[in-house]
Design a protein around this motif. Structure first.
Motif, PDB file in Angstrom:
ATOM      1  N   ASN A  85       4.643  20.183 -11.250  1.00 36.65           N
ATOM      2  CA  ASN A  85       3.774  21.303 -11.572  1.00 36.65           C
ATOM      3  C   ASN A  85       2.664  20.928 -12.541  1.00 36.65           C
ATOM      4  N   GLU A  86       2.684  19.696 -12.998  1.00 34.26           N
ATOM      5  CA  GLU A  86       1.708  19.252 -13.975  1.00 34.26           C
ATOM      6  C   GLU A  86       0.303  19.345 -13.396  1.00 34.26           C
ATOM      7  N   GLY A  87      -0.565  19.984 -14.111  1.00 29.06           N
ATOM      8  CA  GLY A  87      -1.951  20.074 -13.698  1.00 29.06           C
ATOM      9  C   GLY A  87      -2.230  21.234 -12.742  1.00 29.06           C
ATOM     10  N   ASN A  88      -1.179  21.977 -12.325  1.00 25.55           N
ATOM     11  CA  ASN A  88      -1.402  23.116 -11.444  1.00 25.55           C
ATOM     12  C   ASN A  88      -1.878  24.333 -12.237  1.00 25.55           C
ATOM     13  N   LYS A 129      -4.570  -2.401  -7.470  1.00 26.50           N
ATOM     14  CA  LYS A 129      -5.653  -3.316  -7.108  1.00 26.50           C
ATOM     15  C   LYS A 129      -6.899  -2.556  -6.678  1.00 26.50           C
ATOM     16  N   ASP A 130      -6.705  -1.539  -5.896  1.00 24.05           N
ATOM     17  CA  ASP A 130      -7.748  -0.595  -5.489  1.00 24.05           C
ATOM     18  C   ASP A 130      -7.001   0.638  -5.001  1.00 24.05           C
ATOM     19  N   PRO A 131      -7.696   1.727  -4.693  1.00 19.22           N
ATOM     20  CA  PRO A 131      -6.977   2.953  -4.319  1.00 19.22           C
ATOM     21  C   PRO A 131      -5.917   2.710  -3.237  1.00 19.22           C
ATOM     22  N   ASN A 132      -4.697   3.078  -3.578  1.00 19.54           N
ATOM     23  CA  ASN A 132      -3.541   3.017  -2.676  1.00 19.54           C
ATOM     24  C   ASN A 132      -2.970   1.619  -2.475  1.00 19.54           C
ATOM     25  N   HIS A 133      -3.507   0.606  -3.155  1.00 18.68           N
ATOM     26  CA  HIS A 133      -2.979  -0.753  -3.030  1.00 18.68           C
ATOM     27  C   HIS A 133      -2.497  -1.250  -4.390  1.00 18.68           C
ATOM     28  N   SER A 141       0.856  -1.184   0.000  1.00 20.19           N
ATOM     29  CA  SER A 141       0.000   0.000   0.000  1.00 20.19           C
ATOM     30  C   SER A 141       0.891   1.233   0.000  1.00 20.19           C
ATOM     31  N   MET A 142       0.402   2.278  -0.613  1.00 22.36           N
ATOM     32  CA  MET A 142       1.193   3.502  -0.791  1.00 22.36           C
ATOM     33  C   MET A 142       0.226   4.680  -0.631  1.00 22.36           C
ATOM     34  N   VAL A 143       0.198   5.241   0.586  1.00 21.99           N
ATOM     35  CA  VAL A 143      -0.790   6.262   0.935  1.00 21.99           C
ATOM     36  C   VAL A 143      -0.112   7.627   0.981  1.00 21.99           C
ATOM     37  N   PRO A 144      -0.568   8.591   0.173  1.00 25.79           N
ATOM     38  CA  PRO A 144       0.068   9.916   0.190  1.00 25.79           C
ATOM     39  C   PRO A 144      -0.219  10.659   1.481  1.00 25.79           C
ATOM     40  N   ASP A 145       0.700  11.558   1.864  1.00 27.30           N
ATOM     41  CA  ASP A 145       0.523  12.302   3.105  1.00 27.30           C
ATOM     42  C   ASP A 145      -0.533  13.382   2.974  1.00 27.30           C
ATOM     43  N   GLU A 146      -0.956  13.653   1.764  1.00 32.64           N
ATOM     44  CA  GLU A 146      -2.050  14.587   1.526  1.00 32.64           C
ATOM     45  C   GLU A 146      -2.780  14.138   0.272  1.00 32.64           C
ATOM     46  N   ASP A 147      -4.030  14.530   0.163  1.00 33.09           N
ATOM     47  CA  ASP A 147      -4.825  14.093  -0.978  1.00 33.09           C
ATOM     48  C   ASP A 147      -4.294  14.721  -2.259  1.00 33.09           C
ATOM     49  N   LYS A 148      -3.892  13.870  -3.165  1.00 36.73           N
ATOM     50  CA  LYS A 148      -3.413  14.345  -4.455  1.00 36.73           C
ATOM     51  C   LYS A 148      -3.960  13.431  -5.531  1.00 36.73           C
ATOM     52  N   ASP A 149      -4.615  14.025  -6.498  1.00 40.76           N
ATOM     53  CA  ASP A 149      -5.198  13.248  -7.583  1.00 40.76           C
ATOM     54  C   ASP A 149      -4.136  13.052  -8.644  1.00 40.76           C
ATOM     55  N   LYS A 150      -3.208  12.133  -8.357  1.00 37.76           N
ATOM     56  CA  LYS A 150      -2.078  11.933  -9.252  1.00 37.76           C
ATOM     57  C   LYS A 150      -1.860  10.440  -9.444  1.00 37.76           C
ATOM     58  N   GLU A 151      -1.755  10.029 -10.676  1.00 36.31           N
ATOM     59  CA  GLU A 151      -1.525   8.619 -10.961  1.00 36.31           C
ATOM     60  C   GLU A 151      -0.163   8.185 -10.433  1.00 36.31           C
ATOM     61  N   VAL A 152      -0.141   7.051  -9.767  1.00 33.62           N
ATOM     62  CA  VAL A 152       1.119   6.499  -9.267  1.00 33.62           C
ATOM     63  C   VAL A 152       1.815   5.778 -10.412  1.00 33.62           C
ATOM     64  N   THR A 153       3.048   6.164 -10.675  1.00 30.31           N
ATOM     65  CA  THR A 153       3.826   5.593 -11.775  1.00 30.31           C
ATOM     66  C   THR A 153       4.941   4.705 -11.231  1.00 30.31           C
ATOM     67  N   LYS A 154       5.582   3.960 -12.125  1.00 25.53           N
ATOM     68  CA  LYS A 154       6.719   3.133 -11.727  1.00 25.53           C
ATOM     69  C   LYS A 154       7.846   4.004 -11.160  1.00 25.53           C
ATOM     70  N   GLU A 155       8.061   5.142 -11.757  1.00 27.37           N
ATOM     71  CA  GLU A 155       9.088   6.058 -11.260  1.00 27.37           C
ATOM     72  C   GLU A 155       8.786   6.477  -9.828  1.00 27.37           C
ATOM     73  N   MET A 156       7.542   6.817  -9.548  1.00 25.29           N
ATOM     74  CA  MET A 156       7.158   7.244  -8.200  1.00 25.29           C
ATOM     75  C   MET A 156       7.348   6.116  -7.186  1.00 25.29           C
ATOM     76  N   VAL A 157       7.010   4.900  -7.577  1.00 24.12           N
ATOM     77  CA  VAL A 157       7.154   3.761  -6.674  1.00 24.12           C
ATOM     78  C   VAL A 157       8.613   3.539  -6.310  1.00 24.12           C
ATOM     79  N   LEU A 158       9.484   3.494  -7.298  1.00 20.78           N
ATOM     80  CA  LEU A 158      10.890   3.227  -7.011  1.00 20.78           C
ATOM     81  C   LEU A 158      11.538   4.350  -6.214  1.00 20.78           C
TER      82      LEU A 158
END
Length: 226
Positions: free
Chosen positions: A223-226, A187-191, A130-147
């Motif tokens: 800054n993407e989407g800001n 699998k589902d949000p944050n998992h 599971s990978m839960v952000p410290d604040e709500d962000k509508d951002k797709e989790v990518t392989k780069e972000m995971v590593l």
């Protein structure tokens, strides 16, 4: 970005589901001169393919399978070289073009099973987390972000950490993450579940079941989407 990461599952496997399908088996059976391949019951296709493969020399069999899966990426000389090298070396770990490692792993393991160990045995790692952000962000989790986020939770001996130190710990782009991680499924949000080579990430590389992940992305991504 910061994430709370919890590792829920860690396992090592010798083969991956869903890479090969029945149409692959039928086509390969035909390439290995097996008659009436289309009449074989689906549940018997793989067994018959293993038998057909072993009628050929190991390097010849390897060349046939490599040609089927990778002729759009490799020329005849490269295929001939790899088909010989993979009898001695784990080509799915050592080949310089890492975006081919996933295909080479699955090809190697098909041949390994057919020839009962004449090819080196490569392994893959499956991680459920599971990978839960410290604040709500509508951002797709990518392989780069995971590593990048895993950096705090894996050993300093880990190969990714040693080869890609800057990419993991700074805002430098980590383009290689797309090839290092073979699959990333939400699998589902944050998992999530990821699949990669044991060469890149093993069960022993994880130093804690829970940790805080810090993901520093290139500025244009942040800054993407800001």
């Amino acid at each position: 970005m910061k994430f709370k990461i919890t590792i829920n599952e860690l396992k090592t496997v010798e083969e991956l589901p869903n890479y090969w399908n029945n149409q692959d088996y039928i086509y390969l059976l035909e390439q290995f001169d097996f008659p009436d391949a289309k009449t074989i019951k689906p549940e018997n296709l793989l067994e018959m393919l293993h038998m057909a493969i072993t009628d050929f020399e190991p390097n010849e069999a390897a060349a046939i399978v490599l040609t089927y899966k990778l002729s759009d990426r490799l020329n005849e000389g490269q295929i001939a070289q790899i088909s010989n090298d993979m009898l001695q070396d784990k080509v799915s770990e050592e080949y310089p073009e890492i975006d081919l490692h996933y295909d080479l792993f699955n090809i190697n393991q098909l041949l390994y099973k057919a020839f009962n160990g004449k090819f080196p045995n490569a392994k893959a790692t499956i991680v459920g987390f599971s990978m839960v952000p410290d604040e709500d962000k509508d951002k797709e989790v990518t392989k780069e972000m995971v590593l990048k986020s895993f950096n705090n939770g894996i050993s300093d001996r880990n190969l990714i950490k040693r080869l890609f130190t800057q990419q993991l710990s700074t805002e430098k782009e980590f383009a290689e993450a797309e090839a290092v991680l073979w699959k990333l499924d939400e699998k589902d949000p944050n998992h999530f579940t990821l699949i990669t080579s044991e060469y890149w990430l093993s069960k022993e590389d994880f130093v804690a079941p829970e940790f805080e992940g810090l993901c520093l992305l290139p500025e244009e991504d942040e800054n993407e989407g800001n």
